[in-house]
Design a protein around this motif. Sequence first.
Motif, PDB file in Angstrom:
ATOM      1  N   TRP A   1       1.667   8.948  -6.919  1.00 18.33           N
ATOM      2  CA  TRP A   1       1.664   7.627  -7.561  1.00 18.33           C
ATOM      3  C   TRP A   1       0.990   6.585  -6.660  1.00 18.33           C
ATOM      4  O   TRP A   1       0.193   5.786  -7.123  1.00 18.33           O
ATOM      5  N   TRP A   2       1.333   6.603  -5.353  1.00 20.03           N
ATOM      6  CA  TRP A   2       0.826   5.529  -4.495  1.00 20.03           C
ATOM      7  C   TRP A   2      -0.455   5.856  -3.735  1.00 20.03           C
ATOM      8  O   TRP A   2      -1.156   4.946  -3.291  1.00 20.03           O
ATOM      9  N   GLU A   3      -0.794   7.129  -3.608  1.00 21.80           N
ATOM     10  CA  GLU A   3      -2.015   7.453  -2.849  1.00 21.80           C
ATOM     11  C   GLU A   3      -3.266   6.790  -3.439  1.00 21.80           C
ATOM     12  O   GLU A   3      -4.039   6.169  -2.716  1.00 21.80           O
ATOM     13  N   PRO A   4      -3.475   6.877  -4.770  1.00 17.46           N
ATOM     14  CA  PRO A   4      -4.673   6.220  -5.323  1.00 17.46           C
ATOM     15  C   PRO A   4      -4.642   4.700  -5.136  1.00 17.46           C
ATOM     16  O   PRO A   4      -5.691   4.067  -4.991  1.00 17.46           O
ATOM     17  N   ILE A   5      -3.460   4.110  -5.107  1.00 18.27           N
ATOM     18  CA  ILE A   5      -3.372   2.651  -4.917  1.00 18.27           C
ATOM     19  C   ILE A   5      -3.798   2.291  -3.497  1.00 18.27           C
ATOM     20  O   ILE A   5      -4.618   1.403  -3.285  1.00 18.27           O
ATOM     21  N   ARG A   6      -3.245   3.021  -2.536  1.00 26.32           N
ATOM     22  CA  ARG A   6      -3.543   2.677  -1.136  1.00 26.32           C
ATOM     23  C   ARG A   6      -5.011   2.852  -0.769  1.00 26.32           C
ATOM     24  O   ARG A   6      -5.498   2.217   0.162  1.00 26.32           O
ATOM     25  N   SER A   7      -5.709   3.694  -1.538  1.00 29.33           N
ATOM     26  CA  SER A   7      -7.122   3.874  -1.182  1.00 29.33           C
ATOM     27  C   SER A   7      -8.051   3.024  -2.058  1.00 29.33           C
ATOM     28  O   SER A   7      -9.262   3.052  -1.891  1.00 29.33           O
ATOM     29  N   GLY A   8      -7.500   2.253  -3.003  1.00 26.13           N
ATOM     30  CA  GLY A   8      -8.341   1.485  -3.915  1.00 26.13           C
ATOM     31  C   GLY A   8      -8.392  -0.003  -3.588  1.00 26.13           C
ATOM     32  O   GLY A   8      -8.491  -0.395  -2.421  1.00 26.13           O
ATOM     33  N   GLU A   9      -8.276  -0.849  -4.630  1.00 26.62           N
ATOM     34  CA  GLU A   9      -8.348  -2.310  -4.499  1.00 26.62           C
ATOM     35  C   GLU A   9      -7.369  -2.820  -3.452  1.00 26.62           C
ATOM     36  O   GLU A   9      -7.624  -3.789  -2.739  1.00 26.62           O
ATOM     37  N   TYR A  10      -6.236  -2.151  -3.381  1.00 23.52           N
ATOM     38  CA  TYR A  10      -5.165  -2.566  -2.480  1.00 23.52           C
ATOM     39  C   TYR A  10      -5.625  -2.632  -1.020  1.00 23.52           C
ATOM     40  O   TYR A  10      -5.206  -3.498  -0.266  1.00 23.52           O
ATOM     41  N   ARG A  11      -6.480  -1.692  -0.636  1.00 27.12           N
ATOM     42  CA  ARG A  11      -6.994  -1.651   0.737  1.00 27.12           C
ATOM     43  C   ARG A  11      -7.673  -2.982   1.092  1.00 27.12           C
ATOM     44  O   ARG A  11      -7.420  -3.581   2.121  1.00 27.12           O
ATOM     45  N   GLU A  12      -8.552  -3.422   0.160  1.00 27.34           N
ATOM     46  CA  GLU A  12      -9.272  -4.694   0.401  1.00 27.34           C
ATOM     47  C   GLU A  12      -8.308  -5.872   0.420  1.00 27.34           C
ATOM     48  O   GLU A  12      -8.408  -6.769   1.247  1.00 27.34           O
ATOM     49  N   TYR A  13      -7.363  -5.850  -0.542  1.00 26.27           N
ATOM     50  CA  TYR A  13      -6.371  -6.929  -0.584  1.00 26.27           C
ATOM     51  C   TYR A  13      -5.612  -6.974   0.736  1.00 26.27           C
ATOM     52  O   TYR A  13      -5.430  -8.032   1.332  1.00 26.27           O
ATOM     53  N   TYR A  14      -5.199  -5.808   1.222  1.00 28.60           N
ATOM     54  CA  TYR A  14      -4.382  -5.722   2.432  1.00 28.60           C
ATOM     55  C   TYR A  14      -5.152  -6.287   3.630  1.00 28.60           C
ATOM     56  O   TYR A  14      -4.621  -7.054   4.433  1.00 28.60           O
ATOM     57  N   GLU A  15      -6.425  -5.925   3.702  1.00 23.76           N
ATOM     58  CA  GLU A  15      -7.270  -6.425   4.792  1.00 23.76           C
ATOM     59  C   GLU A  15      -7.346  -7.954   4.759  1.00 23.76           C
ATOM     60  O   GLU A  15      -7.184  -8.625   5.770  1.00 23.76           O
ATOM     61  N   ARG A  16      -7.598  -8.485   3.533  1.00 25.38           N
ATOM     62  CA  ARG A  16      -7.703  -9.951   3.377  1.00 25.38           C
ATOM     63  C   ARG A  16      -6.396 -10.630   3.753  1.00 25.38           C
ATOM     64  O   ARG A  16      -6.358 -11.643   4.429  1.00 25.38           O
ATOM     65  N   GLN A  17      -5.291 -10.072   3.301  1.00 21.90           N
ATOM     66  CA  GLN A  17      -3.992 -10.705   3.446  1.00 21.90           C
ATOM     67  C   GLN A  17      -3.433 -10.558   4.856  1.00 21.90           C
ATOM     68  O   GLN A  17      -2.805 -11.470   5.371  1.00 21.90           O
ATOM     69  N   TYR A  18      -3.658  -9.382   5.471  1.00 17.65           N
ATOM     70  CA  TYR A  18      -2.968  -9.094   6.735  1.00 17.65           C
ATOM     71  C   TYR A  18      -3.879  -8.907   7.933  1.00 17.65           C
ATOM     72  O   TYR A  18      -3.402  -8.965   9.060  1.00 17.65           O
ATOM     73  N   GLY A  19      -5.192  -8.650   7.658  1.00 15.80           N
ATOM     74  CA  GLY A  19      -6.088  -8.330   8.754  1.00 15.80           C
ATOM     75  C   GLY A  19      -5.958  -9.297   9.906  1.00 15.80           C
ATOM     76  O   GLY A  19      -5.612  -8.925  11.033  1.00 15.80           O
ATOM     77  N   ARG A  20      -6.171 -10.599   9.603  1.00 15.47           N
ATOM     78  CA  ARG A  20      -6.147 -11.589  10.668  1.00 15.47           C
ATOM     79  C   ARG A  20      -4.716 -11.846  11.161  1.00 15.47           C
ATOM     80  O   ARG A  20      -4.466 -11.944  12.350  1.00 15.47           O
TER      81      ARG A  20
END
Length: 337
Positions: free
Chosen positions: A310-329
């Motif tokens: 269920w979550w593997e496709p999410i973690r490798s999709g749009e969510y990855r970019e969102y996570y970078e934007r939200q948490y990267g810095r």
Amino acid sequence: MRLLVTGAAGFIGSTYVRVVLEERPDDEIVVLDKLTYAGRRENLAEVEDRITFVEGAIEDPQVVREAMEGCDAVVNFAAESHVDRSIAGQDVFAITHVIGTGVLLDAARELGVARYLQVSTDEVYGSITEGSFTEESPLRPSSPYSATKAAGDLLVCAHVHTYGLEAVICRGSNNYGPRQYPEKLIPLMILNALHGDHLPVYGDGRQVRNWLYVEDFARAIDLVLREGRPGEVYNVGGPDEKENIEVVRRIVELVGADESLIEHVRDRPGHDFRYSLRSDKVQALGWRARVRFDEGLERTVQWYRDNAWWWEPIRSGEYREYYERQYGRKLGERQAG
Ligand code: NAD
Ligand code: DAU
């Protein structure tokens, strides 16, 4: 009964559909969902052959009319549900929560739908340091998410008052459980802990949330749909209040991860400190939360462990970019906890 359930490809709506079909197998359900990043057909896989699925937006009057035709009731879950995303950009929140709700209300009135339930949130009341909000508490939303949800609620009240629409509003506290998109605190921490990634706690982590197991919220919504008095608001609060840091520590323990993964990061702007609801009105209808936090959290951790598909496709999709934007810095600039 034929129900139109909007936003039912999401976390709470899909749980609601399963609960209804378990309790009243003869009910007919039409789902209307735009399939945003948070909406997934997989969430309805177990009941796929028992529902009619319409892909479309609640702000589209034609699609809404076609989907609502012949329905006895409407339950509106459709929303942009994440506060952090609303801080990054509010437009889609206003479109869905205000324009979309208005389109649904107009169609419900014109088609003579007997019952309309608006799924809303405790966040419309804002933050409370001590005590708990009742349904009479003033609306003081803090974020673009909660401000647009409050606007949707007010439109519902206007349709009750002006046109006599038989509508009710259910305001829930923080839900958790299986199939919650991993942008939210609990699934984010579970998946990060399982992967040995940092656990980004906003500020000092002393903020308090009132946790409600998703099936308990779904049952409350169904009860209010059937037994609630038209024009009334019903709060649905969870049985347990917890500080975020306590929740994260318990997840670390359940997953068997290391507490050193916890990282205090820059706080959410305008972060509401505490939510707390009194739920006397829904309790007077006979509702009780069945799942306490300790049990619900264990079940939730186990579900994420067992359902990597269920979550593997999410973690490798749009969510990855969102996570970078939200948490990267944020993750780069550690804060004192
Ligand atoms: P979610 O983000 O998991 O799901 C939202 C669903 O709505 C998705 O399937 C998405 O595709 C759909 N959607 C979004 N915009 C749409 C549009 N314009 N037209 C049609 N479909 C659209 O959200 P959730 O956590 O399941 O929340 C459901 C409802 O419950 C929301 O109204 C939310 O405000 C409310 N709520 C959530 C919580 C919580 O803790 N998650 C607590 C109280 C109330
Ligand atoms: O109260 C009901 C609301 O609960 C719903 O209306 C919203 O749809 C739902 O998203 C939720 O809002 P919150 O903002 O409370 O949920 P979230 O999971 O985003 O955050 C819970 C708490 O955890 C909050 O105090 C912020 C904090 N947090 C969150 C994230 C994602 C962190 O400390 N770190 C994080 O990475």
